[in-house]
Write an enzyme that holds these catalytic residues in place. Structure first.
Site, PDB file in Angstrom:
ATOM      1  N   HIS A   1      -1.854   1.481   7.703  1.00 29.17           N
ATOM      2  CA  HIS A   1      -3.292   1.484   7.397  1.00 29.17           C
ATOM      3  C   HIS A   1      -3.896   0.088   7.456  1.00 29.17           C
ATOM      4  O   HIS A   1      -4.870  -0.200   6.764  1.00 29.17           O
ATOM      5  CB  HIS A   1      -3.549   2.114   6.029  1.00 29.17           C
ATOM      6  CG  HIS A   1      -2.887   3.448   5.843  1.00 29.17           C
ATOM      7  ND1 HIS A   1      -1.703   3.599   5.174  1.00 29.17           N
ATOM      8  CD2 HIS A   1      -3.237   4.683   6.260  1.00 29.17           C
ATOM      9  CE1 HIS A   1      -1.342   4.877   5.191  1.00 29.17           C
ATOM     10  NE2 HIS A   1      -2.253   5.553   5.841  1.00 29.17           N
TER      11      HIS A   1
ATOM     12  N   HIS B   1       0.856  -1.197   0.000  1.00 23.21           N
ATOM     13  CA  HIS B   1       0.000   0.000   0.000  1.00 23.21           C
ATOM     14  C   HIS B   1       0.885   1.238   0.000  1.00 23.21           C
ATOM     15  O   HIS B   1       1.013   1.924  -0.996  1.00 23.21           O
ATOM     16  CB  HIS B   1      -0.937  -0.025   1.209  1.00 23.21           C
ATOM     17  CG  HIS B   1      -1.851   1.159   1.283  1.00 23.21           C
ATOM     18  ND1 HIS B   1      -2.045   1.864   2.456  1.00 23.21           N
ATOM     19  CD2 HIS B   1      -2.612   1.757   0.343  1.00 23.21           C
ATOM     20  CE1 HIS B   1      -2.914   2.836   2.218  1.00 23.21           C
ATOM     21  NE2 HIS B   1      -3.273   2.804   0.949  1.00 23.21           N
TER      22      HIS B   1
END
Lengths: 447, 187
Positions: free
Chosen positions: B116, B94
């Site tokens: 995250h 990510h």
């Protein structure tokens, strides 16, 4: 034109190019790419926004001819990034952000990457949806191959491809006939509500302006009506709260929605970094439920369909303790005379309550006692009590700043009772979207 | 395991090449190895890997941290007698969060990422199971040579890179790969 795009033969040069680089065929997910072309410094840059959810993250699309590629130094690419890009830079182009498309018949690369300079997805954060926007442009060698390329009209029971000119003429002629013979109300349109502005604006302008029909229905509804009825009737604009409300909140009450999954950036960029404790109301024990429990919050595993009992039980405990936001209520809540003056607003007239009436309503029904509510909602009474304490128990002279979020898990069943009870709970805690309460603005938001 | 695609890199600045010290030393003209072919590296001994205890190594470039896992159960592309030895990039696909120290042996998953919360299933080629990441965690392809485990390639683009073999120096100990070994796969 789409038909042209679908059937155009490759030029000799393109054939050679494609033969030399067979990997533009990346339909297989079993062999992921380990190289991605990055935009050269002169690539065209198109600022855009993600088209999926209401959070509205900024993105940039870069488009450039297929036979070019940017270099690894900041001066050699349109991202102004030195490769390898650093951790959390938001500058990385994943292979899922890349595609090969035709523009004016010529092959072009396109990458769609988060725009870290925008206010929402700061630092280039993205969701699993925004991170795959690059997969959406039409590519006949990818899963987009089955996309409808031309309008189809059913002729003698068979769908036949027709030109855009033809289909526009047919639609206009049929519309004219229907309107002349039966009137505007006989002409209806059903449409989605996403891909905000460009499409939705044109459709609504067309239906309600140019045609003037009342028979339009967007999104998930059979006609043009409210989404979360209790929210609207209470006078709260479901989309008006500031993202900073989620960052600044002490506690957030999340009902029938999983913002990690559905409003990812609101959760990962604003809510979680802000450190709010989460009261997660959801029948499913999802990863967000685990997050809530691990970060000082709670998971209220509500039995489906009993949300209004839960909301009212929490509210009842709050008013029993005298923890309501009295100052906000005195300044902002309607009086009986004000409710009576709501001409034409039958639901507000029928169901609207002053705070005192609401308090009496809560106290009069045993379903909203902790014990009875626990039985109905199948949530332990201590947890309902704890939720009330987290939301409204004053800390010295200060109230906790509580924000509230609801989505379809809440209002797609028992829409009015569920959304109205949640909004009433929020108002008791002084949360009202853009209205300033005694402890600063807090949010009620439809997701 | 070896990909069949054999690709010529576009004539571009991508073809900067990876200078592998050994190859350069052997070549009279300072040859750079083929930037499209993965180098190899002996990274561990099978007998030293303990079930459930990750082991770190760098490959193919010096800025690429990876983790070995002996999962204790068969895994996609696993090697060894139980097909349970796998290796993955430690950088979240990510935004590059380092997943070292975040192995969950009970579910054979790596994560959640400190940034995250992305989490990857190590039995299934590093597939994201709860993620903002859209790509599998790059899997390091392995070959056994007796007790030696040799890294021979990577499946998937490593976070931060535009090409797994470009823009940084090779990891210590890598040698030129076999000509028929795994190659760079373009997007």
């Amino acid at each position: 034109m789409g038909s042209d795009n679908a059937t155009k033969k490759m030029s000799r040069r393109e054939l050679l190019l494609a033969a030399r680089t067979p990997s533009i065929d990346v339909g297989s997910y079993e062999t992921p790419a380990d190289e991605v072309p990055i935009p050269p410094a002169n690539a065209q840059v198109l600022p855009t926004a993600c088209e999926y959810c209401i959070v509205g993250c900024g993105y940039k699309a870069y488009v450039w001819p297929y036979n070019q590629v940017g270099g690894g130094k900041a001066s050699e690419n349109a991202l102004h990034a030195d490769f390898p890009v650093s951790v959390a830079s938001g500058k990385w182009v994943s292979p899922n952000m890349h595609n090969v498309v035709r523009r004016n018949g010529e092959l072009h690369h396109v990458v769609i990457v988060p725009d870290g300079e925008t206010a929402v997805n700061r630092k280039g954060n993205h969701s699993v949806r925004g991170g795959t926007l690059g997969l959406k442009p039409y590519n006949p060698r990818r899963p987009t191959a089955d996309r409808l390329q031309v309008p189809l009209v059913r002729v003698r029971g068979m769908l036949q491809p027709v030109s855009w000119d033809d289909v526009t003429t047919i639609l206009a002629d049929v519309s004219k006939h229907v309107i002349q013979k039966h009137g505007e109300a006989a002409w209806g349109i059903k449409y989605y509500s996403y891909q905000f502005w460009e499409n939705t604006y044109a459709v609504t302008k067309f239906a309600y302006g140019a045609i003037g029909t009342p028979a339009g229905a967007e999104h998930d509804k059979p006609t043009a009506v409210n989404d979360a009825v209790g929210l609207d009737d209470s006078g709260v604009d479901g989309f008006s709260s500031s993202y900073s409300d989620w960052r600044d909140a002490d506690v957030v009450y999340i009902s029938g929605v999983d913002p990690y999954e559905n409003q990812t950036i609101l959760f990962t960029e604003w809510m979680a970094p802000g450190g709010a404790r989460v009261i997660f109301v959801n029948p499913r024990k999802s990863p967000t439920a685990a997050y809530a429990e691990r970060t000082g919050g709670i998971h209220l595993q509500v039995w489906p369909g009993t949300d209004s009992v839960l909301n009212n039980a929490v509210a009842r405990y709050i008013v029993e303790q005298g923890w309501e936001d009295s100052d906000f209520i005195a300044r902002k809540m309607a009086t009986r005379a004000e409710i009576e003056s709501e001409k034409g607003q039958w639901r507000r007239l029928r169901f609207g309550m002053t705070f005192q009436e609401y308090k009496s309503f809560l106290l009069a029904d045993d379903a909203y006692t902790l014990a009875k509510a626990a039985e109905i909602t199948r949530i332990p009474a201590e947890k309902i009590k704890l939720a009330a304490e987290m939301l409204a128990k004053p800390r010295g002279r200060l109230r906790p700043k509580a924000s509230f979020m609801l989505e379809k898990g809440n209002y797609w069943s028992f829409n009015f009772p569920n959304s109205a009870s949640l909004t009433a709970l929020g108002l008791v805690c002084g949360a009202a979207g853009p209205v300033r309460s005694s402890h600063g603005p807090a949010a009620i938001n439809a997701g | 395991m070896h990909r069949r695609h054999i690709l010529a890199l576009a004539a571009s600045s991508l073809a900067v090449g990876v200078a592998v010290e050994q190859a350069a030393a052997q070549s009279p003209v300072g040859t750079r190895i083929d930037p499209a072919v993965y180098p190899e590296k002996r990274v561990a001994k099978l007998s030293e890997l303990e079930v459930g205890v990750p082991l770190a190594f760098t490959y193919p470039l010096e800025n690429h941290p990876n983790l070995f896992f002996r999962l204790g159960g068969e895994a996609l592309r696993g090697v060894g007698p139980h097909k349970d030895v796998v290796a993955f990039s430690a950088l979240c696909t990510h935004m590059g969060g380092n997943l070292t120290g975040r192995y969950r042996h009970d579910v054979k998953a790596l994560g959640p990422c400190p940034f995250h919360f992305s989490t990857f299933d190590l039995r299934k080629g590093g597939m994201p199971v709860h993620a903002s990441a859209t790509q599998n965690l790059p899997q390091v392809l392995l070959r056994l040579d007796g007790d030696d485990i040799i890294a021979i390639g990577v499946l998937g683009l490593i976070y931060g890179q535009r090409n797994n073999l470009a823009d940084a120096r090779p990891a210590p100990g890598v040698r030129p790969g076999r000509p028929d070994g795994p190659r760079i796969m373009r997007s």
